[in-house]
Write a protein that holds these residues in place. Structure first.
Motif, PDB file in Angstrom:
ATOM      1  N   THR A  52       0.836  -1.202   0.000  1.00 54.38           N
ATOM      2  CA  THR A  52       0.000   0.000   0.000  1.00 54.38           C
ATOM      3  C   THR A  52       0.866   1.246   0.000  1.00 54.38           C
ATOM      4  O   THR A  52       2.083   1.179   0.247  1.00 54.38           O
ATOM      5  CB  THR A  52      -0.920  -0.005   1.247  1.00 54.38           C
ATOM      6  OG1 THR A  52      -1.869   1.054   1.142  1.00 54.38           O
ATOM      7  CG2 THR A  52      -0.114   0.180   2.532  1.00 54.38           C
ATOM      8  N   ASP A  53       0.258   2.356  -0.265  1.00 51.85           N
ATOM      9  CA  ASP A  53       0.932   3.653  -0.220  1.00 51.85           C
ATOM     10  C   ASP A  53       0.947   4.110   1.236  1.00 51.85           C
ATOM     11  O   ASP A  53       0.074   4.836   1.688  1.00 51.85           O
ATOM     12  CB  ASP A  53       0.193   4.661  -1.105  1.00 51.85           C
ATOM     13  CG  ASP A  53       0.824   6.044  -1.095  1.00 51.85           C
ATOM     14  OD1 ASP A  53       1.893   6.223  -0.463  1.00 51.85           O
ATOM     15  OD2 ASP A  53       0.236   6.958  -1.706  1.00 51.85           O
ATOM     16  N   VAL A  54       1.963   3.665   1.973  1.00 55.03           N
ATOM     17  CA  VAL A  54       1.972   3.859   3.420  1.00 55.03           C
ATOM     18  C   VAL A  54       2.065   5.329   3.820  1.00 55.03           C
ATOM     19  O   VAL A  54       1.690   5.703   4.932  1.00 55.03           O
ATOM     20  CB  VAL A  54       3.118   3.036   4.042  1.00 55.03           C
ATOM     21  CG1 VAL A  54       4.474   3.648   3.706  1.00 55.03           C
ATOM     22  CG2 VAL A  54       2.948   2.918   5.548  1.00 55.03           C
ATOM     23  N   GLU A  55       2.547   6.184   2.930  1.00 54.20           N
ATOM     24  CA  GLU A  55       2.684   7.598   3.258  1.00 54.20           C
ATOM     25  C   GLU A  55       1.427   8.410   2.945  1.00 54.20           C
ATOM     26  O   GLU A  55       1.397   9.622   3.162  1.00 54.20           O
ATOM     27  CB  GLU A  55       3.879   8.191   2.504  1.00 54.20           C
ATOM     28  CG  GLU A  55       5.209   7.573   2.903  1.00 54.20           C
ATOM     29  CD  GLU A  55       6.385   8.167   2.131  1.00 54.20           C
ATOM     30  OE1 GLU A  55       6.141   9.103   1.343  1.00 54.20           O
ATOM     31  OE2 GLU A  55       7.512   7.719   2.320  1.00 54.20           O
ATOM     32  N   LEU A  56       0.393   7.752   2.444  1.00 51.91           N
ATOM     33  CA  LEU A  56      -0.803   8.472   2.030  1.00 51.91           C
ATOM     34  C   LEU A  56      -1.400   9.315   3.144  1.00 51.91           C
ATOM     35  O   LEU A  56      -1.725  10.493   2.949  1.00 51.91           O
ATOM     36  CB  LEU A  56      -1.851   7.480   1.500  1.00 51.91           C
ATOM     37  CG  LEU A  56      -3.207   8.095   1.131  1.00 51.91           C
ATOM     38  CD1 LEU A  56      -3.054   9.087  -0.006  1.00 51.91           C
ATOM     39  CD2 LEU A  56      -4.212   6.995   0.777  1.00 51.91           C
ATOM     40  N   ALA A  57      -1.583   8.723   4.317  1.00 55.68           N
ATOM     41  CA  ALA A  57      -2.214   9.452   5.418  1.00 55.68           C
ATOM     42  C   ALA A  57      -1.398  10.678   5.809  1.00 55.68           C
ATOM     43  O   ALA A  57      -1.955  11.749   6.097  1.00 55.68           O
ATOM     44  CB  ALA A  57      -2.418   8.536   6.622  1.00 55.68           C
ATOM     45  N   ASP A  58      -0.072  10.519   5.829  1.00 57.23           N
ATOM     46  CA  ASP A  58       0.773  11.659   6.172  1.00 57.23           C
ATOM     47  C   ASP A  58       0.656  12.764   5.133  1.00 57.23           C
ATOM     48  O   ASP A  58       0.589  13.943   5.470  1.00 57.23           O
ATOM     49  CB  ASP A  58       2.233  11.217   6.307  1.00 57.23           C
ATOM     50  CG  ASP A  58       2.487  10.398   7.564  1.00 57.23           C
ATOM     51  OD1 ASP A  58       1.761  10.602   8.550  1.00 57.23           O
ATOM     52  OD2 ASP A  58       3.394   9.558   7.554  1.00 57.23           O
ATOM     53  N   ARG A  59       0.636  12.385   3.851  1.00 63.47           N
ATOM     54  CA  ARG A  59       0.527  13.403   2.807  1.00 63.47           C
ATOM     55  C   ARG A  59      -0.833  14.094   2.846  1.00 63.47           C
ATOM     56  O   ARG A  59      -0.933  15.311   2.671  1.00 63.47           O
ATOM     57  CB  ARG A  59       0.778  12.790   1.429  1.00 63.47           C
ATOM     58  CG  ARG A  59       2.203  12.257   1.247  1.00 63.47           C
ATOM     59  CD  ARG A  59       2.557  12.101  -0.227  1.00 63.47           C
ATOM     60  NE  ARG A  59       1.559  11.351  -0.979  1.00 63.47           N
ATOM     61  CZ  ARG A  59       1.546  10.024  -1.084  1.00 63.47           C
ATOM     62  NH1 ARG A  59       2.463   9.292  -0.449  1.00 63.47           N
ATOM     63  NH2 ARG A  59       0.623   9.422  -1.807  1.00 63.47           N
ATOM     64  N   LEU A  60      -1.865  13.318   3.092  1.00 60.33           N
ATOM     65  CA  LEU A  60      -3.201  13.911   3.194  1.00 60.33           C
ATOM     66  C   LEU A  60      -3.292  14.840   4.403  1.00 60.33           C
ATOM     67  O   LEU A  60      -3.966  15.879   4.360  1.00 60.33           O
ATOM     68  CB  LEU A  60      -4.262  12.818   3.291  1.00 60.33           C
ATOM     69  CG  LEU A  60      -4.514  12.018   2.012  1.00 60.33           C
ATOM     70  CD1 LEU A  60      -5.456  10.855   2.303  1.00 60.33           C
ATOM     71  CD2 LEU A  60      -5.094  12.905   0.916  1.00 60.33           C
ATOM     72  N   ALA A  61      -2.622  14.468   5.482  1.00 61.22           N
ATOM     73  CA  ALA A  61      -2.620  15.317   6.676  1.00 61.22           C
ATOM     74  C   ALA A  61      -1.926  16.647   6.395  1.00 61.22           C
ATOM     75  O   ALA A  61      -2.399  17.717   6.807  1.00 61.22           O
ATOM     76  CB  ALA A  61      -1.950  14.598   7.837  1.00 61.22           C
ATOM     77  N   ILE A  62      -0.789  16.586   5.700  1.00 59.66           N
ATOM     78  CA  ILE A  62      -0.086  17.813   5.336  1.00 59.66           C
ATOM     79  C   ILE A  62      -0.956  18.666   4.423  1.00 59.66           C
ATOM     80  O   ILE A  62      -1.089  19.888   4.604  1.00 59.66           O
ATOM     81  CB  ILE A  62       1.251  17.481   4.647  1.00 59.66           C
ATOM     82  CG1 ILE A  62       2.204  16.823   5.643  1.00 59.66           C
ATOM     83  CG2 ILE A  62       1.893  18.744   4.063  1.00 59.66           C
ATOM     84  CD1 ILE A  62       3.461  16.262   5.003  1.00 59.66           C
TER      85      ILE A  62
END
Length: 311
Positions: A189-199
């Protein structure tokens, strides 16, 4: 200085994030912080989301919708510690005993404390915009950091298949080996998705008309107290504060006024409410992918705990 740590779990652009005891070559991969920005939608003309106003009594206890899909402070520390142990063990097996990094003495913020800048008047009176220290005697680490050797970097990153002594370097170096063990059994999965969406949600909240209007009210309040800043993060990130390890009287006075004006115009309640609305919309638009990220983080933390338990 506060709000600017080298390695962090992304929490907006304030830098009030989780500082990790890792060299730059390793840190981002462990915690999922990425310089990329993800937009919630390719359509930047989306209307501003409806907002349900809330009262935020404590940012330490305040949670945002996307926090569920991201590493908490405690989880990040567990993963970081497990990664470090795996990495150091691997490096030692290759003959490297030096550890070219040191921890920061500054205390980490709890929850989303610091997300919208300084908000605690007592803290502002004591520290200004500097990070609170863990104790009265805590001092920033001034000892010189050990510079990694070229051979150390090669073993860490895996830029060569073996060391100068002929020992085999794992694919991706010791960094890659440690990451593989921590990610064993996780979904692709795109594990950084949540972090990018948060930013992205944080950036969008700063550009929202309701928040900008409150920034203007805050700025006018600050002007009346003798301080000229268009928005809170301009005061927070004023380069003047970065010239010394201890807060100046001017910095403290600015930080105290900052807190008072935020309280006067109700800035935190408005900003947090708008921010929450953008994160809710991000979750709605990425529900399936975020569920996979959540499962990845669950397994990753379980793997990290297993590493620590066997040591």
């Amino acid at each position: 200085m506060q709000h600017k740590e080298a390695y962090m779990v992304a929490r907006g652009d304030t830098g009030r994030c989780i500082a990790l005891v890792l060299p730059a070559v390793l840190a981002a991969a462990v915690v999922g912080c990425s310089p990329q920005n993800a937009r919630q939608s390719d359509d930047d003309s989306q209307p501003e989301p409806p907002v349900e106003m809330m009262t935020v009594d404590s940012l330490e206890a305040f949670s945002l919708p996307l926090d569920t899909y991201r590493l908490s402070k405690q989880s990040a520390q567990v993963v970081s510690q497990a990664f470090e142990e795996l990495f150091v063990e691997c490096m030692q097996e290759l003959g490297f005993t030096e550890e070219p990094w040191r921890p920061s003495p500054a205390s980490d913020p709890e929850g989303n404390e610091g997300l919208y800048g300084v908000t605690d008047k007592e803290e502002a009176q004591r520290w200004g915009y500097h990070p609170p220290q863990e104790s009265e005697n805590s001092q920033p680490d001034s000892a010189p950091r050990q510079v990694p050797s070229a051979a150390w970097q090669t073993a860490a990153e895996g830029s060569a298949s073996q060391t100068a002594e002929g020992k085999r370097v794992p694919d991706g170096g010791c960094r890659g080996a440690a990451l593989r063990e921590l990610s064993e059994g996780t979904p692709n999965t795109d594990v950084e998705l949540a972090d990018r969406l948060a930013i992205d949600s944080y950036q969008r909240s700063k550009e929202d008309s309701r928040v900008l209007s409150t920034f203007s009210e805050w700025s006018e309040c600050m002007r009346q107290l003798g301080f000229e800043y268009p928005a809170p993060m301009d005061a927070n990130n004023d380069e003047t504060w970065w010239s010394s390890e201890a807060p100046s009287s001017r910095e403290i006075a600015t930080a105290v006024a900052d807190v008072e004006c935020k309280q006067q115009v109700g800035l935190i309640n408005i900003w947090a409410s708008v921010h929450t609305a953008y994160e809710k919309r991000a979750i709605e638009e990425n529900a399936e992918a975020l569920a996979s990220v959540q499962e990845y983080r669950r397994i990753e933390e379980a793997n990290a705990l297993a590493v620590l338990e066997r040591r």
